[in-house]
Design an enzyme around this catalytic site. Structure first.
Site, PDB file in Angstrom:
ATOM      1  N   CYS A 115       0.815  -1.228   0.000  1.00 45.18           N
ATOM      2  CA  CYS A 115       0.000   0.000   0.000  1.00 45.18           C
ATOM      3  C   CYS A 115       0.847   1.275   0.000  1.00 45.18           C
ATOM      4  O   CYS A 115       0.344   2.355  -0.300  1.00 45.18           O
ATOM      5  CB  CYS A 115      -0.943   0.015   1.189  1.00 45.18           C
ATOM      6  SG  CYS A 115      -1.912  -1.489   1.311  1.00 45.18           S
ATOM      7  N   HIS A 254      -3.688   7.020   2.215  1.00 43.41           N
ATOM      8  CA  HIS A 254      -4.082   5.686   1.777  1.00 43.41           C
ATOM      9  C   HIS A 254      -5.442   5.359   2.401  1.00 43.41           C
ATOM     10  O   HIS A 254      -5.702   5.688   3.554  1.00 43.41           O
ATOM     11  CB  HIS A 254      -3.031   4.676   2.220  1.00 43.41           C
ATOM     12  CG  HIS A 254      -3.412   3.275   1.917  1.00 43.41           C
ATOM     13  ND1 HIS A 254      -3.800   2.886   0.657  1.00 43.41           N
ATOM     14  CD2 HIS A 254      -3.485   2.173   2.707  1.00 43.41           C
ATOM     15  CE1 HIS A 254      -4.102   1.601   0.698  1.00 43.41           C
ATOM     16  NE2 HIS A 254      -3.925   1.145   1.909  1.00 43.41           N
ATOM     17  N   ASN A 284      -9.988  -0.616  -0.159  1.00 44.49           N
ATOM     18  CA  ASN A 284      -8.525  -0.547  -0.177  1.00 44.49           C
ATOM     19  C   ASN A 284      -8.002  -1.149  -1.481  1.00 44.49           C
ATOM     20  O   ASN A 284      -8.124  -2.346  -1.709  1.00 44.49           O
ATOM     21  CB  ASN A 284      -7.986  -1.316   1.044  1.00 44.49           C
ATOM     22  CG  ASN A 284      -6.469  -1.262   1.147  1.00 44.49           C
ATOM     23  OD1 ASN A 284      -5.774  -0.841   0.221  1.00 44.49           O
ATOM     24  ND2 ASN A 284      -5.961  -1.701   2.281  1.00 44.49           N
TER      25      ASN A 284
HETATM   26  N1  COA Z   1     -18.286  -9.010   9.387  1.00 43.98           N
HETATM   27  C1  COA Z   1     -18.689  -9.265  10.640  1.00 43.98           C
HETATM   28  N2  COA Z   1     -17.832  -9.493  11.642  1.00 43.98           N
HETATM   29  C2  COA Z   1     -16.518  -9.467  11.370  1.00 43.98           C
HETATM   30  C3  COA Z   1     -16.043  -9.209  10.080  1.00 43.98           C
HETATM   31  C4  COA Z   1     -16.997  -8.981   9.074  1.00 43.98           C
HETATM   32  N3  COA Z   1     -16.631  -8.721   7.811  1.00 43.98           N
HETATM   33  N4  COA Z   1     -14.698  -9.229  10.103  1.00 43.98           N
HETATM   34  C5  COA Z   1     -14.344  -9.494  11.349  1.00 43.98           C
HETATM   35  N5  COA Z   1     -15.427  -9.648  12.122  1.00 43.98           N
HETATM   36  C6  COA Z   1     -15.502  -9.948  13.528  1.00 43.98           C
HETATM   37  C7  COA Z   1     -14.300 -10.710  14.003  1.00 43.98           C
HETATM   38  O1  COA Z   1     -14.448 -12.075  13.715  1.00 43.98           O
HETATM   39  C8  COA Z   1     -14.317 -10.433  15.487  1.00 43.98           C
HETATM   40  O2  COA Z   1     -15.240 -11.280  16.088  1.00 43.98           O
HETATM   41  P1  COA Z   1     -14.947 -11.957  17.514  1.00 43.98           P
HETATM   42  O3  COA Z   1     -14.772 -10.823  18.451  1.00 43.98           O
HETATM   43  O4  COA Z   1     -16.171 -12.777  17.734  1.00 43.98           O
HETATM   44  O5  COA Z   1     -13.702 -12.752  17.302  1.00 43.98           O
HETATM   45  C9  COA Z   1     -14.882  -9.026  15.558  1.00 43.98           C
HETATM   46  O6  COA Z   1     -15.500  -8.765  14.284  1.00 43.98           O
HETATM   47  C10 COA Z   1     -13.866  -7.948  15.838  1.00 43.98           C
HETATM   48  O7  COA Z   1     -12.722  -8.194  15.111  1.00 43.98           O
HETATM   49  P2  COA Z   1     -11.489  -7.239  15.219  1.00 43.98           P
HETATM   50  O8  COA Z   1     -10.414  -7.827  14.423  1.00 43.98           O
HETATM   51  O9  COA Z   1     -11.222  -6.854  16.634  1.00 43.98           O
HETATM   52  O10 COA Z   1     -12.066  -5.932  14.507  1.00 43.98           O
HETATM   53  P3  COA Z   1     -11.308  -4.634  14.153  1.00 43.98           P
HETATM   54  O11 COA Z   1     -11.899  -3.527  14.896  1.00 43.98           O
HETATM   55  O12 COA Z   1      -9.822  -4.758  14.234  1.00 43.98           O
HETATM   56  O13 COA Z   1     -11.695  -4.464  12.606  1.00 43.98           O
HETATM   57  C11 COA Z   1     -10.629  -4.685  10.478  1.00 43.98           C
HETATM   58  C12 COA Z   1     -11.259  -5.407  11.682  1.00 43.98           C
HETATM   59  C13 COA Z   1      -9.996  -5.705   9.577  1.00 43.98           C
HETATM   60  C14 COA Z   1     -11.713  -3.932   9.750  1.00 43.98           C
HETATM   61  C15 COA Z   1      -9.579  -3.698  11.009  1.00 43.98           C
HETATM   62  O14 COA Z   1      -8.729  -4.347  11.894  1.00 43.98           O
HETATM   63  C16 COA Z   1      -8.735  -3.059   9.926  1.00 43.98           C
HETATM   64  O15 COA Z   1      -9.229  -2.334   9.098  1.00 43.98           O
HETATM   65  N6  COA Z   1      -7.412  -3.274  10.013  1.00 43.98           N
HETATM   66  C17 COA Z   1      -6.427  -2.630   9.174  1.00 43.98           C
HETATM   67  C18 COA Z   1      -6.715  -2.834   7.743  1.00 43.98           C
HETATM   68  C19 COA Z   1      -5.640  -2.344   6.897  1.00 43.98           C
HETATM   69  O16 COA Z   1      -5.250  -1.236   7.034  1.00 43.98           O
HETATM   70  N7  COA Z   1      -5.167  -3.224   6.030  1.00 43.98           N
HETATM   71  C20 COA Z   1      -4.294  -3.029   4.972  1.00 43.98           C
HETATM   72  C21 COA Z   1      -3.033  -2.389   5.285  1.00 43.98           C
HETATM   73  S1  COA Z   1      -2.941  -0.947   4.439  1.00 43.98           S
END
Ligand code: COA
Length: 327
Positions: A115, A254, A284
């Protein structure tokens, strides 16, 4: 002689027509529109057709950028394409695009820093221009992330989309890139992985699809890293340029998660109106996010000639990068 700067002379972008909505994803994994919007800010993303590859999208974006200038493809000295989803390992995407453009006088290589890729490529272009080595450089961010996405993994499949954005930089004594800043944290690389040749049982076990090439991510670790680096890389590059956050007319970050952007905006102490966001439409697209967002901001009149703009990216590697441009 005044130091030369890399000045933007034209931009262009390409987005596939096919739209993948949150409602579509509800049919594919256990998720909901409400969760995706609240936790990521994304409503839909674009997906390339099966016969459309990164080099096709990069070419379309590059062609538009060239058409927006009075430059001919033969005038280009260098093509740098940032991608982590190349069509093939060799030839690289830049050479494929060089051939299609007929940019016979251009050197061509790809940059792989996920990214951050567009900022890494822009940094290299800026160095070549600052030294006087090259005068006209095409920089593209292009990704076919849908091919790397595990559509059985709800933790990642809601995030990614396809697209390409391109800019042509030309040597200028007046405006252009004022400063760049790039960095890496290889120790954190384990938080965002896609295997190619490498056999790794532990990595394989994490993947729902058991497909080596799909992307796996520790979302919450990457989220924390992203907020921290978006803030730090913005302050660092402004300091290098001898500017402060108050001098900035627009930040083009980004687009990984609206919560990353909102968190960084608070810590930067900048008005959220000065931060360009289009994540709801495209998700993304890795290295393609920043150039597409920059094109859209210019198109919408949110960035004008003379403005001071900060570009800031972060992602796989882990890597980060930022640039200040006087438009
Ligand atoms: N729909 C419903 N629930 C979902 C889900 C979805 N699409 N994806 C994850 N969950 C659930 C998880 O399973 C977890 O459930 P649990 O608590 O029962 O285990 C819960 O939601 C919370 O997950 P968590 O990982 O704590 O959520 P988060 O706040 O970190 O959000 C992302 C998840 C992926 C959206 C977030 O972490 C993110 O955007 N990370 C960075 C992404 C990024 O920048 N990536 C590329 C690099 S540039």
């Amino acid at each position: 002689m005044m130091a030369l700067k890399a000045k933007i002379v034209g931009g262009g972008y390409y987005l596939p027509d096919r739209v993948l909505t949150n409602a579509d994803l509800e049919q594919m994994v256990d998720t909901s529109d409400e969760w995706i919007v609240r936790r990521t800010g994304i409503k839909e993303r674009r997906i390339a057709d099966n016969d459309v590859y990164t080099s096709d999208m990069a070419f379309y974006a590059a062609r538009k950028a060239i058409d927006n200038t009075n430059i001919n493809p033969e005038d280009l000295d260098l093509i740098i394409i940032a991608t982590c989803t190349p069509d093939m390992y060799t030839p690289n995407v830049s050479c494929m695009v060089q051939a299609r453009l007929g940019a016979v006088n251009a050197a061509a290589f790809d940059i792989s820093s996920a990214c951050t890729g567009f900022i890494s490529a822009l940094t290299v272009a800026n160095q070549f221009i600052a030294t006087g080595y090259y005068k006209k450089v095409l920089v593209v961010g292009a990704e076919n992330l849908s091919r790397m996405t595990d559509y059985k993994d709800r933790n990642t499949c809601v995030l990614f989309g396809d697209g390409a954005g391109a800019f042509i930089f030309e040597a200028s004594e007046d405006e252009g890139v004022l400063a760049t800043e790039i960095g890496a944290d290889g120790v954190g690389g384990k938080n965002l992985t896609s295997l190619a040749f490498r056999d790794d049982e532990a990595e394989m076990a994490k993947r729902v699809s058991k497909n080596k090439q799909t992307l796996w991510m520790d979302g919450s670790e990457v989220l924390k890293f992203a907020v921290r680096t978006m803030v730090q890389a913005t302050f660092d590059v402004l300091e290098k340029a001898g500017l402060s956050i108050d001098d900035v007319d627009m930040i083009v970050p980004h687009q990984a998660n609206i919560r990353i952007i909102d968190g960084a905006v608070k810590r930067l102490g900048i008005d959220s109106e000065k931060v360009f966001v289009n994540i709801e439409k495209y998700g993304n697209m890795s290295s393609a996010c920043i150039p597409i967002a920059l094109c859209e901001a210019i198109e919408q009149g949110k960035i004008k000639k003379g403005d001071t703009v900060v570009l800031v990216g972060f992602g796989g590697g882990l890597t980060w990068g930022s640039a200040v441009i006087k438009m």
